[in-house]
Motif scaffolding. Structure first.
Motif, PDB file in Angstrom:
ATOM      1  N   GLU A 198     -40.734  18.235  34.355  1.00 14.64           N
ATOM      2  CA  GLU A 198     -40.327  16.893  34.078  1.00 14.64           C
ATOM      3  C   GLU A 198     -41.142  16.040  33.236  1.00 14.64           C
ATOM      4  O   GLU A 198     -40.374  15.477  32.103  1.00 14.64           O
ATOM      5  CB  GLU A 198     -40.276  16.135  35.413  1.00 14.64           C
ATOM      6  N   ARG A 199     -42.193  16.274  32.980  1.00 13.72           N
ATOM      7  CA  ARG A 199     -43.061  15.673  31.888  1.00 13.72           C
ATOM      8  C   ARG A 199     -42.801  16.366  30.381  1.00 13.72           C
ATOM      9  O   ARG A 199     -42.780  15.527  29.326  1.00 13.72           O
ATOM     10  CB  ARG A 199     -44.643  16.112  31.930  1.00 13.72           C
ATOM     11  N   VAL A 200     -42.595  17.722  30.738  1.00 11.46           N
ATOM     12  CA  VAL A 200     -42.110  18.199  29.040  1.00 11.46           C
ATOM     13  C   VAL A 200     -40.653  17.781  28.761  1.00 11.46           C
ATOM     14  O   VAL A 200     -40.628  17.338  27.384  1.00 11.46           O
ATOM     15  CB  VAL A 200     -41.842  19.837  29.375  1.00 11.46           C
ATOM     16  N   ILE A 201     -39.752  17.749  29.790  1.00 11.57           N
ATOM     17  CA  ILE A 201     -38.434  17.147  29.367  1.00 11.57           C
ATOM     18  C   ILE A 201     -38.521  15.746  28.721  1.00 11.57           C
ATOM     19  O   ILE A 201     -38.011  15.447  27.629  1.00 11.57           O
ATOM     20  CB  ILE A 201     -37.469  17.298  30.394  1.00 11.57           C
ATOM     21  N   ASP A 202     -39.277  14.908  29.337  1.00 13.12           N
ATOM     22  CA  ASP A 202     -39.606  13.577  29.002  1.00 13.12           C
ATOM     23  C   ASP A 202     -40.170  13.378  27.707  1.00 13.12           C
ATOM     24  O   ASP A 202     -39.537  12.615  26.782  1.00 13.12           O
ATOM     25  CB  ASP A 202     -40.467  12.869  30.118  1.00 13.12           C
ATOM     26  N   ARG A 203     -41.237  14.093  27.378  1.00 11.37           N
ATOM     27  CA  ARG A 203     -41.867  14.017  26.141  1.00 11.37           C
ATOM     28  C   ARG A 203     -41.117  14.715  24.888  1.00 11.37           C
ATOM     29  O   ARG A 203     -41.165  14.249  23.625  1.00 11.37           O
ATOM     30  CB  ARG A 203     -43.363  14.645  26.363  1.00 11.37           C
ATOM     31  N   VAL A 204     -40.199  15.806  25.103  1.00 13.27           N
ATOM     32  CA  VAL A 204     -39.603  15.870  24.348  1.00 13.27           C
ATOM     33  C   VAL A 204     -38.439  15.020  23.673  1.00 13.27           C
ATOM     34  O   VAL A 204     -38.114  14.717  22.638  1.00 13.27           O
ATOM     35  CB  VAL A 204     -38.792  17.580  24.506  1.00 13.27           C
ATOM     36  N   TRP A 205     -37.628  14.486  24.626  1.00 16.22           N
ATOM     37  CA  TRP A 205     -36.811  13.494  24.424  1.00 16.22           C
ATOM     38  C   TRP A 205     -37.522  12.199  23.673  1.00 16.22           C
ATOM     39  O   TRP A 205     -36.799  11.528  23.034  1.00 16.22           O
ATOM     40  CB  TRP A 205     -36.040  13.111  25.618  1.00 16.22           C
ATOM     41  N   ASN A 206     -38.671  11.878  23.974  1.00 16.94           N
ATOM     42  CA  ASN A 206     -39.295  10.948  23.300  1.00 16.94           C
ATOM     43  C   ASN A 206     -40.383  11.421  22.238  1.00 16.94           C
ATOM     44  O   ASN A 206     -41.291  10.778  22.089  1.00 16.94           O
ATOM     45  CB  ASN A 206     -40.058   9.981  24.430  1.00 16.94           C
ATOM     46  N   LEU A 207     -40.305  12.600  21.528  1.00 11.87           N
ATOM     47  CA  LEU A 207     -41.158  13.104  20.678  1.00 11.87           C
ATOM     48  C   LEU A 207     -41.526  12.310  19.801  1.00 11.87           C
ATOM     49  O   LEU A 207     -42.407  12.201  19.265  1.00 11.87           O
ATOM     50  CB  LEU A 207     -40.687  14.444  20.364  1.00 11.87           C
ATOM     51  N   ASP A 208     -40.496  11.629  19.077  1.00 10.05           N
ATOM     52  CA  ASP A 208     -40.842  10.657  18.032  1.00 10.05           C
ATOM     53  C   ASP A 208     -41.799   9.498  18.230  1.00 10.05           C
ATOM     54  O   ASP A 208     -42.114   8.910  17.362  1.00 10.05           O
ATOM     55  CB  ASP A 208     -39.395  10.037  17.353  1.00 10.05           C
ATOM     56  N   THR A 209     -42.005   9.336  19.450  1.00 10.02           N
ATOM     57  CA  THR A 209     -42.788   8.169  19.851  1.00 10.02           C
ATOM     58  C   THR A 209     -44.342   8.656  19.976  1.00 10.02           C
ATOM     59  O   THR A 209     -45.318   7.854  20.403  1.00 10.02           O
ATOM     60  CB  THR A 209     -42.461   7.290  21.029  1.00 10.02           C
ATOM     61  N   LEU A 210     -44.633   9.856  20.077  1.00  9.05           N
ATOM     62  CA  LEU A 210     -45.854  10.371  20.351  1.00  9.05           C
ATOM     63  C   LEU A 210     -46.795  10.314  19.152  1.00  9.05           C
ATOM     64  O   LEU A 210     -46.372  10.901  17.836  1.00  9.05           O
ATOM     65  CB  LEU A 210     -45.966  11.869  20.725  1.00  9.05           C
ATOM     66  N   ALA A 211     -48.031   9.926  19.410  1.00  7.40           N
ATOM     67  CA  ALA A 211     -49.014   9.680  18.198  1.00  7.40           C
ATOM     68  C   ALA A 211     -49.434  11.272  17.911  1.00  7.40           C
ATOM     69  O   ALA A 211     -50.001  11.354  16.731  1.00  7.40           O
ATOM     70  CB  ALA A 211     -49.761   8.608  18.495  1.00  7.40           C
ATOM     71  N   ASP A 212     -49.546  11.732  19.033  1.00  4.83           N
ATOM     72  CA  ASP A 212     -50.156  13.023  18.977  1.00  4.83           C
ATOM     73  C   ASP A 212     -49.436  14.165  19.804  1.00  4.83           C
ATOM     74  O   ASP A 212     -49.315  13.906  21.001  1.00  4.83           O
ATOM     75  CB  ASP A 212     -51.679  13.192  19.401  1.00  4.83           C
ATOM     76  N   VAL A 213     -49.146  15.352  19.227  1.00  3.77           N
ATOM     77  CA  VAL A 213     -48.302  16.107  20.230  1.00  3.77           C
ATOM     78  C   VAL A 213     -48.964  16.974  21.162  1.00  3.77           C
ATOM     79  O   VAL A 213     -48.292  17.669  21.904  1.00  3.77           O
ATOM     80  CB  VAL A 213     -47.109  17.182  19.312  1.00  3.77           C
ATOM     81  N   SER A 214     -50.147  16.698  21.201  1.00  3.19           N
ATOM     82  CA  SER A 214     -50.897  17.580  22.252  1.00  3.19           C
ATOM     83  C   SER A 214     -50.906  17.048  23.604  1.00  3.19           C
ATOM     84  O   SER A 214     -50.858  18.022  24.507  1.00  3.19           O
ATOM     85  CB  SER A 214     -52.729  17.359  21.944  1.00  3.19           C
ATOM     86  N   GLY A 215     -50.404  15.769  23.808  1.00  4.81           N
ATOM     87  CA  GLY A 215     -49.775  15.538  25.136  1.00  4.81           C
ATOM     88  C   GLY A 215     -48.590  16.368  25.714  1.00  4.81           C
ATOM     89  O   GLY A 215     -48.509  16.574  26.717  1.00  4.81           O
ATOM     90  N   LEU A 216     -47.683  16.744  24.599  1.00  2.48           N
ATOM     91  CA  LEU A 216     -46.710  17.626  25.046  1.00  2.48           C
ATOM     92  C   LEU A 216     -46.982  19.067  25.196  1.00  2.48           C
ATOM     93  O   LEU A 216     -46.560  19.589  26.403  1.00  2.48           O
ATOM     94  CB  LEU A 216     -45.677  17.820  23.966  1.00  2.48           C
ATOM     95  N   MET A 217     -47.915  19.400  24.539  1.00  2.00           N
ATOM     96  CA  MET A 217     -48.582  20.937  24.464  1.00  2.00           C
ATOM     97  C   MET A 217     -49.629  21.149  25.434  1.00  2.00           C
ATOM     98  O   MET A 217     -50.176  22.502  25.893  1.00  2.00           O
ATOM     99  CB  MET A 217     -49.038  21.382  23.132  1.00  2.00           C
ATOM    100  N   GLY A 218     -49.651  20.289  26.217  1.00  5.21           N
ATOM    101  CA  GLY A 218     -50.983  20.352  27.351  1.00  5.21           C
ATOM    102  C   GLY A 218     -50.320  19.842  28.841  1.00  5.21           C
ATOM    103  O   GLY A 218     -51.149  19.570  29.633  1.00  5.21           O
ATOM    104  N   THR A 219     -49.227  20.275  28.791  1.00  2.00           N
ATOM    105  CA  THR A 219     -48.511  19.602  30.288  1.00  2.00           C
ATOM    106  C   THR A 219     -48.508  20.624  31.118  1.00  2.00           C
ATOM    107  O   THR A 219     -47.382  21.118  31.865  1.00  2.00           O
ATOM    108  CB  THR A 219     -47.120  19.132  29.881  1.00  2.00           C
ATOM    109  N   HIS A 220     -49.700  21.291  31.564  1.00  2.00           N
ATOM    110  CA  HIS A 220     -49.861  22.168  32.647  1.00  2.00           C
ATOM    111  C   HIS A 220     -50.692  21.746  34.042  1.00  2.00           C
ATOM    112  O   HIS A 220     -51.754  20.672  33.571  1.00  2.00           O
ATOM    113  CB  HIS A 220     -50.106  23.474  32.154  1.00  2.00           C
ATOM    114  N   GLY A 221     -50.449  22.077  35.100  1.00  2.00           N
ATOM    115  CA  GLY A 221     -51.396  21.736  36.149  1.00  2.00           C
ATOM    116  C   GLY A 221     -51.078  20.102  36.876  1.00  2.00           C
ATOM    117  O   GLY A 221     -50.225  19.572  36.252  1.00  2.00           O
TER     118      GLY A 221
END
Length: 447
Positions: free
Chosen positions: A424-447
């Motif tokens: 669910e975090r992946v889905i939310d962050r992809v839809w809001n990708l343009d607002t992310l200052a750093d994509v590491s928050g998307l690529m580290g969404t495990h655990g």
């Protein structure tokens, strides 16, 4: 002679890539997010596949600084290694996005290196989206210029053209100059490979991984001063002529920045070659009409274009064959009423009832049907006949998957892939990708 022809296609592309900013591509933002969401779905579904595990095992001892995530897994590699592995996993299930004019799967060779590089260097979501949209534009325009002859000659167009998109996208992300971007595209021309003969094997995925990694490598080389011919694509001894026919130069550059290839992207509801989707849809309709009389089927004919037969009239020996088999698609849709990842697994492929029904299927050329259409006719032992024709399959531009469909696909692929990433975090962050200052928050969404 037009100016773009005089200066070379690579330079024309470079002018376009260097001069395009976020505000120029915001109209394509939503489709780009759909493509990236689908990219995560297919990569997560394959994250524990043996082919991914072997690639990871092979690269881990040679990796540089482990900056970039392997999607769906805890391991990390350097950016080039992660680009290679993530492109493999995104393409492995034959479930990735499709640009129908060329049959290029745009996201795997472009999203994988862009996300790996962005994580390594700390780039923003807007920078990633801009680079991704531009990379898709370049790879698909190169594909348009050499289609359909390039693919017909045996070149795997996702791999051979994907490297250009990867190079352009990574060069944009790195902020390279026009000359450097042109050089990156020219360097990519010397790293383009992949053959259709390997489609039923994991070697197909190696060439997609190489497209991602080599495109990033081309951009990095260009950033450090490597040069290339500005006519590496269309020159007398350039890529297009070496790998097929003279390119249609108008399709390379006409309307550049005014029309967008990503707007033509489609998303698969079934993990099989795109040309088989109409076959599956027709069989679903026929299954409802048969009302359980599967055992009474005497024979099944599937009519379609030369492309359908060339890709799918083949013996089925394993799950890779099944994903590009007319016969298996028919058997699953009719007997099981489903065509998901499980239906194309080794367990289903070897089921005696599936094998028996596959043997009743005959593929027939029908030149009146366009690519992507199919007509399925079932003959029962009683003499009854059932017939369905599908001109535009589910997932096509005429009947596209919705945003919710793609989200559901991601959840199901993640479940099948057995990942511990927070979906669910992946889905939310992809839809809001343009607002992310750093994509590491998307690529580290495990655990």
């Amino acid at each position: 002679m037009r100016q773009d022809e005089a200066q070379g296609a690579a330079t024309t592309f470079a002018d376009f890539v260097a001069g395009t900013v976020w505000e120029d591509v915001t109209a394509q933002d939503h489709e780009a997010k759909r493509s990236i969401l689908n990219f995560f779905a297919t990569a997560l579904g394959s994250s524990r596949d043996p082919a991914v595990a072997v690639a990871l095992k092979t690269l881990l001892p040679f990796s540089g600084a482990a900056t970039s995530a392997i999607i769906g897994r805890p391991e990390r590699l350097d950016a080039m290694g992660a680009a290679f592995v993530n492109a493999i996993s995104a393409n492995l299930l034959d479930f990735d996005d499709t640009h129908l004019d060329t049959i290029i799967h745009p996201a795997a060779p472009v999203a994988a290196p862009v996300l790996a590089l962005a994580q390594a260097r700390g780039f923003s979501g807007q920078a990633v989206l801009t680079a991704f949209i531009l990379g898709v534009e370049v790879e698909c325009r190169v594909g348009n210029a050499v289609s359909p002859g390039h693919y017909a000659r045996g070149w795997h167009i996702t791999s051979t053209c994907g490297v250009f998109g990867a190079a352009a996208a990574c060069a944009k992300l790195l902020g390279l100059s026009v000359q450097q971007i042109s050089n990156a595209i020219g360097i990519a021309a010397s790293q383009s490979a992949g053959v259709v003969e390997n489609l039923p094997s994991a070697a197909k995925n190696v060439s997609v991984g190489n497209a991602a990694r080599n495109g990033l490598f081309a951009a990095l080389l260009a950033s450090n001063g490597y040069s290339a011919s500005p006519k590496a694509i269309e020159g007398p001894l350039g890529w297009a002529r070496a790998m097929g026919d003279a390119p249609d130069l108008a399709k390379l550059t006409d309307g550049l920045g005014k029309s967008w290839e990503i707007a033509k992207n489609t998303y698969k509801p079934y993990p099989a070659g795109i040309v088989f989707h109409a076959v599956i849809d027709a069989c679903f309709k026929l299954r409802a009409q048969l009302d359980g009389r599967i055992d009474y089927i005497a024979s099944i004919s599937v009519r379609g274009s030369a492309l359908l037969l060339a890709r799918g009239d083949r013996p089925v020996r394993n799950e890779r064959d099944a994903r590009v088999s007319i016969h298996h698609c028919v058997a699953c849709a009719l007997l099981l009423g489903a065509a998901g990842v499980t239906e194309f697994s080794e367990t289903t492929v070897s089921r005696p009832d599936i094998i028996s029904l596959r043997r009743k299927v005959k593929a027939v050329l029908d030149a009146s049907l366009p690519d992507g259409a199919a007509r399925v006719t079932i003959h029962l032992a009683s003499g009854e006949t059932f017939d369905e024709i599908v001109m535009a399959a589910k997932g096509s531009l005429e009947d596209p998957l919705t945003d919710r469909d793609i989200e559901a696909k991601l959840r199901e692929c993640a479940r099948l892939g057995g990942t511990d990433w927070d979906i669910e975090r992946v889905i939310d962050r992809v839809w809001n990708l343009d607002t992310l200052a750093d994509v590491s928050g998307l690529m580290g969404t495990h655990g």
